[in-house]
Scaffold this motif. Structure first.
Motif, short mmCIF file in Angstrom:
data_model
loop_
_atom_site.label_atom_id
_atom_site.label_comp_id
_atom_site.label_asym_id
_atom_site.label_seq_id
_atom_site.Cartn_x
_atom_site.Cartn_y
_atom_site.Cartn_z
N LEU A 156 0.83 -1.20 0.00
CA LEU A 156 0.00 0.00 0.00
C LEU A 156 0.87 1.26 0.00
O LEU A 156 0.64 2.20 -0.78
CB LEU A 156 -0.91 -0.02 1.23
N THR A 157 1.89 1.27 0.84
CA THR A 157 2.80 2.41 0.90
C THR A 157 3.62 2.54 -0.38
O THR A 157 3.88 3.64 -0.86
CB THR A 157 3.74 2.28 2.10
N SER A 158 3.99 1.40 -0.94
CA SER A 158 4.75 1.40 -2.20
C SER A 158 3.94 2.02 -3.33
O SER A 158 4.48 2.73 -4.18
CB SER A 158 5.15 -0.04 -2.57
N GLY A 201 5.06 5.06 -5.34
CA GLY A 201 5.39 4.71 -6.72
C GLY A 201 4.40 5.22 -7.74
O GLY A 201 4.74 5.33 -8.93
N CYS A 202 3.17 5.55 -7.30
CA CYS A 202 2.13 5.98 -8.24
C CYS A 202 1.59 7.38 -7.93
O CYS A 202 0.78 7.91 -8.69
CB CYS A 202 0.98 4.98 -8.23
N GLY A 203 1.99 7.94 -6.80
CA GLY A 203 1.52 9.28 -6.44
C GLY A 203 0.07 9.31 -6.03
O GLY A 203 -0.63 10.30 -6.27
N LEU A 204 -0.41 8.24 -5.40
CA LEU A 204 -1.82 8.16 -5.03
C LEU A 204 -2.11 8.84 -3.70
O LEU A 204 -1.24 8.94 -2.82
CB LEU A 204 -2.26 6.69 -4.91
N ARG A 205 -3.32 9.32 -3.55
CA ARG A 205 -3.83 9.72 -2.24
C ARG A 205 -4.20 8.43 -1.52
O ARG A 205 -4.49 7.40 -2.14
CB ARG A 205 -5.06 10.61 -2.38
N LEU A 206 -4.22 8.47 -0.18
CA LEU A 206 -4.51 7.26 0.59
C LEU A 206 -5.88 6.70 0.22
O LEU A 206 -6.04 5.49 0.03
CB LEU A 206 -4.45 7.55 2.09
N ARG A 207 -6.87 7.57 0.11
CA ARG A 207 -8.22 7.12 -0.23
C ARG A 207 -8.24 6.43 -1.59
O ARG A 207 -8.93 5.43 -1.79
CB ARG A 207 -9.17 8.33 -0.22
N GLU A 208 -7.48 6.96 -2.53
CA GLU A 208 -7.43 6.36 -3.87
C GLU A 208 -6.80 4.98 -3.84
O GLU A 208 -7.24 4.07 -4.55
CB GLU A 208 -6.64 7.28 -4.81
N ALA A 209 -5.77 4.82 -3.02
CA ALA A 209 -5.09 3.52 -2.92
C ALA A 209 -5.98 2.48 -2.23
O ALA A 209 -6.06 1.32 -2.67
CB ALA A 209 -3.78 3.67 -2.16
N LEU A 210 -6.66 2.90 -1.17
CA LEU A 210 -7.51 1.98 -0.42
C LEU A 210 -8.69 1.49 -1.26
O LEU A 210 -9.15 0.36 -1.09
CB LEU A 210 -8.02 2.64 0.86
N PHE A 223 -4.01 1.72 8.56
CA PHE A 223 -2.79 2.07 7.83
C PHE A 223 -1.99 3.11 8.60
O PHE A 223 -0.76 2.99 8.72
CB PHE A 223 -3.14 2.62 6.45
N SER A 224 -2.66 4.14 9.12
CA SER A 224 -1.96 5.21 9.83
C SER A 224 -1.19 4.67 11.04
O SER A 224 -0.07 5.11 11.32
CB SER A 224 -2.97 6.28 10.28
N LYS A 225 -1.79 3.73 11.74
CA LYS A 225 -1.14 3.14 12.92
C LYS A 225 0.13 2.40 12.51
O LYS A 225 1.19 2.54 13.15
CB LYS A 225 -2.10 2.19 13.62
N ASN A 226 0.04 1.60 11.45
CA ASN A 226 1.20 0.84 11.00
C ASN A 226 2.29 1.75 10.44
O ASN A 226 3.49 1.51 10.64
CB ASN A 226 0.78 -0.18 9.93
N LEU A 227 1.88 2.81 9.75
CA LEU A 227 2.86 3.75 9.21
C LEU A 227 3.59 4.47 10.33
O LEU A 227 4.82 4.63 10.28
CB LEU A 227 2.16 4.77 8.30
N ARG A 228 2.86 4.90 11.33
CA ARG A 228 3.48 5.62 12.46
C ARG A 228 4.53 4.73 13.14
O ARG A 228 5.63 5.19 13.46
CB ARG A 228 2.42 6.05 13.46
N ASN A 229 4.21 3.47 13.36
CA ASN A 229 5.16 2.55 13.99
C ASN A 229 6.42 2.38 13.13
O ASN A 229 7.53 2.32 13.65
CB ASN A 229 4.50 1.19 14.23
N ALA A 230 6.22 2.32 11.82
CA ALA A 230 7.36 2.15 10.91
C ALA A 230 8.25 3.39 10.92
O ALA A 230 9.49 3.28 10.87
CB ALA A 230 6.86 1.87 9.50
N VAL A 231 7.66 4.57 10.98
CA VAL A 231 8.43 5.81 11.00
C VAL A 231 9.25 5.90 12.29
O VAL A 231 10.42 6.30 12.27
CB VAL A 231 7.49 7.03 10.86
N ILE A 232 8.64 5.53 13.40
CA ILE A 232 9.34 5.55 14.69
C ILE A 232 10.53 4.60 14.66
O ILE A 232 11.65 4.94 15.09
CB ILE A 232 8.38 5.18 15.84
N ALA A 246 0.45 9.60 5.13
CA ALA A 246 0.26 8.93 3.84
C ALA A 246 0.51 9.90 2.69
O ALA A 246 1.08 9.53 1.66
CB ALA A 246 -1.16 8.37 3.77
N HIS A 247 0.11 11.15 2.87
CA HIS A 247 0.24 12.13 1.80
C HIS A 247 1.69 12.53 1.55
O HIS A 247 2.02 13.04 0.47
CB HIS A 247 -0.58 13.38 2.14
N THR A 248 2.56 12.29 2.53
CA THR A 248 3.97 12.61 2.35
C THR A 248 4.57 11.83 1.19
O THR A 248 5.44 12.34 0.47
CB THR A 248 4.75 12.29 3.65
#
Length: 323
Positions: free
Chosen positions: A124-126, A130-139, A245-254, A264-266
């Motif tokens: 999902l993050t890739s 890799g495609c410049g998607l918004r989170l809503r568009e990817a989901l 997704f936000s929870k998993n992303l935050r853990n990965a960033v930490i 996600a928008h970053t």
């Protein structure tokens, strides 16, 4: 406040085809507004009541300009489209949003974050990067939106209800095929249990009901559980929730020890910045991102520092003078 009034707002929102997210947001602010004024009916209110509420949000709650504008939109919608009331000369217009430059990640930082993500959040993050998607568009991607042969993704009803195609990285071909195979297994299990429907907007449910059990209509990132459709009430399988997704992303960033505010928008910002840095035409980037106005895309040139046109700081010339 009688629920019949709230229900009447809901009906008008759905008649005008507002999204479910907007519906929830607007109803939240209307309820908040009514509670703030001690459950007075909005038909008995005036413009000063809106001004008092917005002052409270700004001064007491300290909300952002975007949140304040959202609340104002909800109230204007209620008064104009439900109660047929319009107020002129309000002290408050839409608050001016600060023009902040977006946070971007370097390719190395993206790789570090991806290293700490597991399936399906890695893929999902890739796709975001890799495609410049918004989170809503990817989901909301469905199996039928992926075209590996053409190396493209079809984004259905992106922001502004616009369809578009964007590029698909070749390195994601195999992970996508693996994900589609997983979706197929989940879908077969649903069919064996007498289910198999995917969630779609009400209009599409009535139009395509006979094919909503096809694999092509299933979400690329399905939820782990089934649920009842919030409007039509049928049992269906939705996509992964944004909060998950936000929870998993935050853990990965930490874990990556990256000292930036990463959302996600970053990754979408980073996608655009990298394309421009590699020499891609700004019009092409605009099309891939789905921007209506080129000026929205041009902000990424400022992130790159292209607006400085190679200007050298006078401090860097001191060494020439001294030597």
């Amino acid at each position: 406040m009688p629920s019949s009034f709230i229900e009447s707002i809901r009906q008008v929102l759905r008649t005008k085809h507002y999204s479910l997210r907007t519906e929830k947001s607007y109803l939240y602010w209307v309820r908040y507004f009514i509670r703030f004024h001690q459950y007075m009916h909005p038909k008995d209110m005036q413009g000063c009541h809106i001004e008092q509420f917005l002052t409270f949000l700004s001064c007491n709650r300290g909300v952002s300009s975007a949140t304040q504008n959202q609340a104002l939109c909800a109230l204007i919608f209620m008064f104009k489209h439900v109660l047929s009331m319009e107020f002129e000369g309000l002290k408050y217009g839409y608050a001016k949003k600060p023009k902040n430059l977006p946070t971007v990640l370097t390719p190395i930082e993206v790789a570090l974050i991806l290293r700490h993500l597991s399936a399906p959040y890695w893929l999902l993050t890739s796709l975001l990067y890799g495609c410049g998607l918004r989170l809503r568009e990817a989901l909301t991607l469905r199996v039928q939106n992926v075209n590996i042969e053409a190396q493209s993704l079809f984004v259905f009803r992106g922001k502004g209800a616009k369809d578009r195609y964007t590029l698909l990285p070749k390195q994601l071909n195999q992970p996508l095929q693996n994900q589609i195979q997983l979706v197929n297994e989940i879908h077969k299990n649903d069919l064996n249990n007498g289910n198999g429907l995917t969630s779609v907007p009400s209009a599409l449910h009535r139009k395509y009901k006979s094919v909503l059990k096809d694999l092509s209509w299933q979400y690329l990132f399905p939820s782990t559980t089934t649920c009842c459709h919030p409007i039509d009430g049928y049992l269906c399988r939705h996509h992964i929730h944004e909060s998950s997704f936000s929870k998993n992303l935050r853990n990965a960033v930490i874990k990556s020890n990256i000292q930036k505010r990463v959302t996600a928008h970053t990754f979408r910002h980073s996608f655009a910045t990298q394309l421009l840095a590699q020499g891609s035409d700004i019009r092409t980037v605009q099309e891939l991102l789905g921007h209506k106005d080129l000026r929205t895309t041009e902000i990424y040139t400022h992130v790159l520092g292209q607006n400085r046109a190679g200007t050298i700081s006078p401090f860097d010339r001191l060494s020439d003078i001294v030597n």
